[in-house]
Design an enzyme around this catalytic site. Sequence first.
Site, PDB file in Angstrom:
ATOM      1  N   ASN A   1       0.781  -1.233   0.000  1.00 20.75           N
ATOM      2  CA  ASN A   1       0.000   0.000   0.000  1.00 20.75           C
ATOM      3  C   ASN A   1       0.818   1.292   0.000  1.00 20.75           C
ATOM      4  O   ASN A   1       0.256   2.370   0.080  1.00 20.75           O
ATOM      5  CB  ASN A   1      -0.965   0.006   1.193  1.00 20.75           C
ATOM      6  CG  ASN A   1      -1.996  -1.088   1.066  1.00 20.75           C
ATOM      7  OD1 ASN A   1      -2.390  -1.462  -0.035  1.00 20.75           O
ATOM      8  ND2 ASN A   1      -2.439  -1.619   2.185  1.00 20.75           N
ATOM      9  N   CYS A   2       2.116   1.193  -0.084  1.00 24.20           N
ATOM     10  CA  CYS A   2       2.994   2.361  -0.073  1.00 24.20           C
ATOM     11  C   CYS A   2       2.896   3.114  -1.404  1.00 24.20           C
ATOM     12  O   CYS A   2       2.969   2.510  -2.483  1.00 24.20           O
ATOM     13  CB  CYS A   2       4.429   1.885   0.180  1.00 24.20           C
ATOM     14  SG  CYS A   2       5.681   3.146  -0.034  1.00 24.20           S
ATOM     15  N   ASP A   3       2.763   4.435  -1.338  1.00 23.73           N
ATOM     16  CA  ASP A   3       2.659   5.239  -2.562  1.00 23.73           C
ATOM     17  C   ASP A   3       3.914   5.152  -3.430  1.00 23.73           C
ATOM     18  O   ASP A   3       3.820   5.111  -4.656  1.00 23.73           O
ATOM     19  CB  ASP A   3       2.372   6.703  -2.219  1.00 23.73           C
ATOM     20  CG  ASP A   3       0.956   6.913  -1.711  1.00 23.73           C
ATOM     21  OD1 ASP A   3       0.072   6.073  -2.001  1.00 23.73           O
ATOM     22  OD2 ASP A   3       0.726   7.931  -1.023  1.00 23.73           O
TER      23      ASP A   3
END
Length: 118
Positions: free
Chosen positions: A9-11
Amino acid sequence: MITMYGIKNCDTIKKARNFLDNERVAYSFHDYKVSGVDKGKLEEWVMEHGWETILNRSGTTFKALDAGDKAHIDADKAILLMSANPSMIKRPILDVGGQTVVGFKASAYEAALHKAKA
């Protein structure tokens, strides 16, 4: 085989994955929140880049540590912290075989991929 290590889920992971997908680069993704990370792999990354680069000290997980855990960090302590809290590992880490790239910059990925093909 190229492997990207990170958290789904890290941008920054999303940007790096989009880059590889747009370049049609085949890779596997290792989510260390789901699968953990091998201590030996952390040791390799720390040897290659230094613990100061691999340990993400700007994230909320590190900032939430008590003062004692944040004090007197060396390579061994950084590896223990990252083993216990994979969110503290800088991301992404791209393993192109023979070298790794920490973080995401398109120019660094292009150079590493070019070198890996040579």
